[in-house]
Design a protein around this motif. Structure first.
Motif, mmCIF file in Angstrom:
data_model
loop_
_atom_site.group_PDB
_atom_site.id
_atom_site.type_symbol
_atom_site.label_atom_id
_atom_site.label_comp_id
_atom_site.label_asym_id
_atom_site.label_seq_id
_atom_site.Cartn_x
_atom_site.Cartn_y
_atom_site.Cartn_z
ATOM 1 N N GLU A 145 -19.829 39.935 21.078
ATOM 2 C CA GLU A 145 -19.970 39.026 22.695
ATOM 3 C C GLU A 145 -20.288 40.706 23.920
ATOM 4 O OE1 GLU A 145 -16.560 37.140 22.515
ATOM 5 O OE2 GLU A 145 -16.881 36.552 19.930
ATOM 6 N N GLY A 146 -21.400 39.661 25.149
ATOM 7 C CA GLY A 146 -22.399 40.131 25.987
ATOM 8 C C GLY A 146 -22.655 41.740 25.706
ATOM 9 N N PHE A 147 -22.894 42.465 26.302
ATOM 10 C CA PHE A 147 -23.940 43.158 25.695
ATOM 11 C C PHE A 147 -23.216 44.339 24.882
ATOM 12 C CE2 PHE A 147 -24.731 42.584 29.568
ATOM 13 C CZ PHE A 147 -25.905 43.739 30.412
ATOM 14 N N VAL A 148 -24.811 45.186 24.404
ATOM 15 C CA VAL A 148 -24.261 45.809 23.652
ATOM 16 C C VAL A 148 -24.537 47.796 23.897
ATOM 17 C CG1 VAL A 148 -24.974 47.262 21.563
ATOM 18 C CG2 VAL A 148 -25.517 44.418 21.437
ATOM 19 N N ARG A 149 -23.685 47.780 24.316
ATOM 20 C CA ARG A 149 -23.367 49.423 25.262
ATOM 21 C C ARG A 149 -23.970 50.139 24.741
ATOM 22 N NH1 ARG A 149 -23.339 47.714 30.428
ATOM 23 N NH2 ARG A 149 -22.590 46.219 30.465
ATOM 24 N N GLY A 150 -23.830 50.848 23.288
ATOM 25 C CA GLY A 150 -24.754 51.975 22.648
ATOM 26 C C GLY A 150 -24.526 52.061 21.633
ATOM 27 N N MET A 151 -25.300 52.992 20.366
ATOM 28 C CA MET A 151 -25.454 52.211 18.636
ATOM 29 C C MET A 151 -26.006 54.169 18.577
ATOM 30 S SD MET A 151 -28.725 49.894 18.294
ATOM 31 C CE MET A 151 -27.998 49.620 17.199
ATOM 32 N N CYS A 152 -25.453 54.282 17.386
ATOM 33 C CA CYS A 152 -25.638 55.787 16.856
ATOM 34 C C CYS A 152 -25.273 55.474 15.223
ATOM 35 C CB CYS A 152 -24.353 56.610 17.327
ATOM 36 S SG CYS A 152 -22.964 55.989 16.703
ATOM 37 N N THR A 153 -26.211 56.211 14.184
ATOM 38 C CA THR A 153 -26.688 55.787 13.319
ATOM 39 C C THR A 153 -25.736 57.159 12.775
ATOM 40 O OG1 THR A 153 -28.162 57.683 13.035
ATOM 41 C CG2 THR A 153 -28.372 55.183 13.030
ATOM 42 N N HIS A 154 -24.224 56.696 11.146
ATOM 43 C CA HIS A 154 -23.925 58.184 10.333
ATOM 44 C C HIS A 154 -25.194 59.161 9.795
ATOM 45 C CE1 HIS A 154 -21.557 59.729 7.012
ATOM 46 N NE2 HIS A 154 -20.832 59.283 7.578
ATOM 47 N N PHE A 155 -24.173 60.076 9.813
ATOM 48 C CA PHE A 155 -25.816 61.597 10.015
ATOM 49 C C PHE A 155 -26.670 61.603 8.555
ATOM 50 C CE2 PHE A 155 -21.513 63.002 8.453
ATOM 51 C CZ PHE A 155 -21.762 63.501 7.300
ATOM 52 N N SER A 156 -25.785 60.277 7.409
ATOM 53 C CA SER A 156 -26.125 60.435 5.765
ATOM 54 C C SER A 156 -27.499 59.037 5.667
ATOM 55 C CB SER A 156 -24.910 59.646 4.851
ATOM 56 O OG SER A 156 -23.513 58.929 5.551
ATOM 57 N N GLY A 157 -26.864 58.281 7.249
ATOM 58 C CA GLY A 157 -28.113 57.022 7.210
ATOM 59 C C GLY A 157 -27.440 55.879 6.342
ATOM 60 N N THR A 158 -26.541 55.700 5.737
ATOM 61 C CA THR A 158 -25.482 54.608 5.027
ATOM 62 C C THR A 158 -25.427 53.568 6.040
ATOM 63 O OG1 THR A 158 -23.540 56.426 5.025
ATOM 64 C CG2 THR A 158 -25.550 56.312 2.662
ATOM 65 N N SER A 159 -24.535 53.593 7.066
ATOM 66 C CA SER A 159 -24.130 53.103 8.442
ATOM 67 C C SER A 159 -24.398 53.852 9.410
ATOM 68 C CB SER A 159 -23.020 53.090 7.883
ATOM 69 O OG SER A 159 -21.681 53.996 8.288
ATOM 70 N N THR B 132 -21.753 50.822 16.389
ATOM 71 C CA THR B 132 -21.786 49.239 18.107
ATOM 72 C C THR B 132 -21.071 49.275 18.958
ATOM 73 O OG1 THR B 132 -21.782 47.594 16.793
ATOM 74 C CG2 THR B 132 -24.009 47.968 16.671
ATOM 75 N N ILE B 133 -20.997 49.645 19.763
ATOM 76 C CA ILE B 133 -20.038 49.225 20.984
ATOM 77 C C ILE B 133 -20.541 48.492 21.840
ATOM 78 C CG2 ILE B 133 -19.205 51.456 20.376
ATOM 79 C CD1 ILE B 133 -20.496 52.609 23.513
ATOM 80 N N GLY B 134 -19.599 47.454 22.743
ATOM 81 C CA GLY B 134 -19.681 45.854 23.092
ATOM 82 C C GLY B 134 -19.471 45.951 24.470
ATOM 83 N N ASP B 135 -19.216 44.878 25.444
ATOM 84 C CA ASP B 135 -18.284 44.499 25.880
ATOM 85 C C ASP B 135 -17.680 43.827 25.416
ATOM 86 O OD1 ASP B 135 -20.157 45.765 28.052
ATOM 87 O OD2 ASP B 135 -20.701 43.777 28.702
ATOM 88 N N ASP B 136 -16.996 43.644 24.781
ATOM 89 C CA ASP B 136 -15.878 42.564 23.866
ATOM 90 C C ASP B 136 -14.902 43.992 23.620
ATOM 91 O OD1 ASP B 136 -17.465 43.653 21.323
ATOM 92 O OD2 ASP B 136 -17.754 41.855 20.779
ATOM 93 N N LYS B 137 -15.552 45.613 24.217
ATOM 94 C CA LYS B 137 -13.891 45.834 23.855
ATOM 95 C C LYS B 137 -13.905 47.194 21.881
ATOM 96 C CE LYS B 137 -11.061 44.757 27.667
ATOM 97 N NZ LYS B 137 -9.565 44.220 28.394
ATOM 98 N N THR B 138 -14.436 46.450 21.843
ATOM 99 C CA THR B 138 -14.264 46.753 20.351
ATOM 100 C C THR B 138 -15.796 48.333 19.524
ATOM 101 O OG1 THR B 138 -16.455 44.704 19.598
ATOM 102 C CG2 THR B 138 -13.863 44.342 19.864
ATOM 103 N N VAL B 139 -15.311 48.937 18.384
ATOM 104 C CA VAL B 139 -15.989 49.616 17.647
ATOM 105 C C VAL B 139 -16.491 48.877 16.720
ATOM 106 C CG1 VAL B 139 -16.863 51.946 17.638
ATOM 107 C CG2 VAL B 139 -15.015 51.570 19.118
#
Length: 445
Positions: free
Chosen positions: A109-123, A126-133
């Motif tokens: 809910e709100g902005f997606v502030r950042g993204m990154c991928t697992h080094f294996s590519g399986t997952s 994401t982090i957002g304005d709703d204070k969740t990872v």
């Protein structure tokens, strides 16, 4: 008895097709070719003109987002897969070969502030304005399943940046402090901070994998060592740094994208002055990403353009822009070194060629030979005025062109003022400060 035999390699004289021209053996003795240099100069001039004629870098626009594209991430194993996060909390996964979206999910809910991928590519995370990872499966749910994250971590503050370790199940987030997390735990392994302001970006070093870099809104760039769980040192610049990117080939080198329209390439062993100051942008630089070769990087700016810089050069070699492109927020260089992706706040992701005049598709051996020959000619004559002028020339939007002109006048005025102060002061009373050191306020260890 001596027998002399003539031997020929058929590749040198046999035609590729019946319609091809017959190859003629040549004697390369310079005495037989007295006008070789003037002829080569003409060929170099034609080659550099044709390069500008065929410079058509824009390939495709990936549209589908309903709000500005705030961040992007590359798939570590698949060249054709890229992920993007928007300001409305939506995450999309794209197939670049088909140029279409293969999956869309409402992550936050709100902005997606950042993204990154697992080094294996399986997952991916994401982090957002709703204070969740949140951690998500890369493949998506099975038939009949609902779109649910694998793990959700609820934090105390808003996270503004995330990056994954290059070969361990560890990731780092930043907000009010830098937190190091284990994927299996819901509380951070360690937290590091130096200063009180919010941290906007955190990046793991791809070679020295225990080193992290972060930049904060109090104008600091801080380096951390995960093994000691403490900050190593920090450099304070004149203005705020928006993000940093590590060179994938040189362990100690990173580039910082700054609010003062410049990019600074630092060697982390000596932060007293940058290795190179990269100029040309006319507004704040918002993102930067290195090519896989480590020889160039691409920068995204608030001035609605992206530029490609060689690491060791002050000025950009290429600038890309379109009429519809607005402020460019994120940029990525693909892992095969051929393409550049940029996300802007008018909801589009654009795909560009890294080399504007490069021909796509399969090349015959004769085409390859001709391209290599032309490239060598351009390198040989690159300092000739006519050739360097044509190679350098770029058409710019009127806004950027007028801002460059204005900045040039301001810079000349500052230099004139400084020279007058030195001229009318006691000798040695005004120290000379190099351009590199002007922007560094202090280095704290």
């Amino acid at each position: 008895m001596k027998v002399k035999m003539l031997s020929r390699n058929p590749d040198n004289y046999v035609r590729e097709t019946k319609l091809d021209l017959q190859r003629v053996p040549r004697n390369y003795d310079p005495a037989l070719h007295p006008f070789e240099v003037p002829r080569e100069y003409t060929r170099a001039l034609n080659a550099v003109k044709l390069e500008r004629v065929f410079a058509k870098p824009f390939l495709a626009s990936l549209d589908g987002h309903r709000d500005g594209v705030n961040c992007m991430a590359k798939h570590p194993k698949s060249l054709s897969t890229v992920l993007s996060g928007a300001c409305d909390g939506e995450v999309r996964i794209w197939n670049l070969t088909k140029r279409e979206c293969i999956r869309a999910l409402q992550a936050h809910e709100g902005f997606v502030r950042g993204m990154c991928t697992h080094f294996s590519g399986t997952s991916f995370f994401t982090i957002g304005d709703d204070k969740t990872v949140k951690q998500w499966k890369m493949d998506g749910p099975e038939y009949g399943e609902e779109e649910e994250p694998l793990h959700t971590i609820l934090g105390k503050t808003v996270y503004t940046g995330i990056d994954h370790h290059w070969n361990k199940d560890i990731f780092a987030t930043c907000g009010q402090q830098v937190d190091i997390w284990d994927e299996q735990r819901t509380s951070p392994i360690c937290s590091m901070t130096w200063g009180l302001d919010s941290i906007s970006s955190v990046k793991f070093n791809p070679i020295e994998i225990n080193i992290l870099g972060s930049c904060a809104s109090d104008r600091n760039i801080v380096l951390y060592d995960m093994r000691q769980a403490t900050p190593l040192k920090k450099v304070i610049l004149d203005m705020r740094t928006n993000t940093i990117c590590w060179n994938p080939m040189e362990a100690f080198v990173f580039t910082a994208a700054n609010e003062d329209y410049n990019l600074y390439t630092f060697d982390m062993r000596s932060l007293d002055e940058p290795v190179k100051v990269h100029v040309n942008h006319v507004s704040a630089v918002l993102d930067v990403d290195y090519s896989p070769t480590g020889k160039e990087f691409v920068s995204a700016s608030f001035d609605k353009s992206i530029r490609i810089f060689p690491v060791d050069k002050m000025h950009s070699r290429e600038v890309y822009h379109t009429k519809r492109m607005q402020h460019v927020i994120s940029v990525k260089w693909t892992s095969d070194n051929k393409y550049i992706l940029c996300g802007s706040d008018e909801m589009n992701i654009r795909l560009w060629k890294a080399n504007a005049s490069e021909k796509l598709g399969v090349l015959t051996s004769r085409e390859k030979a001709a391209l290599n020959y032309n490239q060598k000619l351009k390198e040989k004559f690159k300092y000739h005025p006519q050739i360097s002028r044509i190679a350098r020339h770029r058409h710019l939007p009127k806004t950027i062109y007028s801002q460059i002109k204005e900045q040039r006048i301001m810079k000349e005025a500052r230099q004139r003022k400084q020279m007058n102060r030195i001229k009318h002061s006691k000798p040695g009373s005004i120290p000379f400060v190099s351009e590199k050191k002007k922007h560094i306020v202090a280095v704290v260890k």
